[in-house]
Write a protein that holds these residues in place. Structure first.
Motif, PDB file in Angstrom:
ATOM      1  N   GLU A   6      10.360  -0.977  -3.967  1.00 47.27           N
ATOM      2  CA  GLU A   6       9.266  -0.137  -3.472  1.00 47.27           C
ATOM      3  C   GLU A   6       9.844   1.260  -3.270  1.00 47.27           C
ATOM      4  O   GLU A   6      10.902   1.407  -2.698  1.00 47.27           O
ATOM      5  N   ALA A  12       3.108  -0.485   1.408  1.00 49.18           N
ATOM      6  CA  ALA A  12       2.694  -1.861   1.141  1.00 49.18           C
ATOM      7  C   ALA A  12       2.051  -2.501   2.357  1.00 49.18           C
ATOM      8  O   ALA A  12       1.090  -3.239   2.240  1.00 49.18           O
ATOM      9  N   ASN A  21      -4.157  -3.461  -8.513  1.00 42.98           N
ATOM     10  CA  ASN A  21      -2.833  -3.122  -9.019  1.00 42.98           C
ATOM     11  C   ASN A  21      -2.978  -2.353 -10.321  1.00 42.98           C
ATOM     12  O   ASN A  21      -3.612  -2.846 -11.257  1.00 42.98           O
ATOM     13  N   ARG A  46      -2.056  -0.459  -5.564  1.00 38.69           N
ATOM     14  CA  ARG A  46      -0.615  -0.422  -5.831  1.00 38.69           C
ATOM     15  C   ARG A  46      -0.370   0.156  -7.220  1.00 38.69           C
ATOM     16  O   ARG A  46      -1.174  -0.058  -8.119  1.00 38.69           O
ATOM     17  N   ASP A  74       2.279   3.118  -2.633  1.00 37.56           N
ATOM     18  CA  ASP A  74       2.987   1.852  -2.802  1.00 37.56           C
ATOM     19  C   ASP A  74       3.310   1.756  -4.291  1.00 37.56           C
ATOM     20  O   ASP A  74       2.434   1.450  -5.107  1.00 37.56           O
TER      21      ASP A  74
END
Length: 185
Positions: A6, A12, A21, A46, A74
């Motif tokens: 990360e 996160a 995502n 993400r 993230d």
């Protein structure tokens, strides 16, 4: 900033359950990736970056395009597509491949919470050997004939917002307020 981990500052833990995502396979242009990072922060999504990257992730162009949002992103960087799949085994069952070669329009897909929306590099897209493994979830944004593709950051926004719409924008602010007057609805 280390690769394969990360790289945001604890983003996160702040993402909503079922966050979307965005997966970029070998992105080449830092400005596109920065813009996509900003979109991810704005949508609670993400960002997954699969090497090789056409830039260094700490380049000014990436951060400039992401404005002051980059530290809230993230983001995870992977050594290869295989590394991405190994570390995200659930992705195989809910990955959607955005490509101009797709048999389906992006609005025909049913995006579940936590879906993985994958986009290829700007110059070549997703390799056909990867696309061949996902014919049912390969999606296309309709365009006029003779146009090679849309800008990568624009394509991510189009498909991501359809996925979020299908999930009711569940964790997003849906109304705004003017600073100088009140809406009369």
């Amino acid at each position: 900033m280390s690769f394969g981990t990360e790289t945001g500052s604890g983003a996160a833990g702040r993402l909503p359950e079922g966050a979307m995502n965005i997966v970029l396979l070998e992105p080449e242009m830092p400005a596109n990736t920065g813009n996509i990072g900003r979109t991810c922060v704005a949508t609670g999504s993400r960002l997954h970056l699969i090497e090789p990257l056409g830039f260094r992730i700490n380049e000014k162009m990436v951060k400039r395009a992401g404005l002051d949002y980059w530290d809230s992103l993230d983001v995870t960087v992977y050594d290869s597509y295989g590394d991405f799949l190994e570390r995200n085994p659930e992705a195989v069952k809910k990955i959607y491949m955005a490509t101009t070669k797709a048999p389906h329009v992006y609005t025909e897909a049913a995006y579940e919470p936590g879906a993985y929306l994958m986009f290829g590099k700007e110059s070549a897209g997703i390799p056909e050997e990867i696309l061949a493994q996902h014919p049912e979830t390969a999606v296309r944004i309709p365009m006029m004939g003779g146009i090679r593709s849309l800008n990568l950051a624009n394509s991510v926004a189009v498909v991501l917002y359809e996925a979020l719409r299908q999930n009711g924008f569940s964790h997003m602010q849906r109304q705004g307020r003017p600073r100088t007057f009140e809406w009369e609805l």
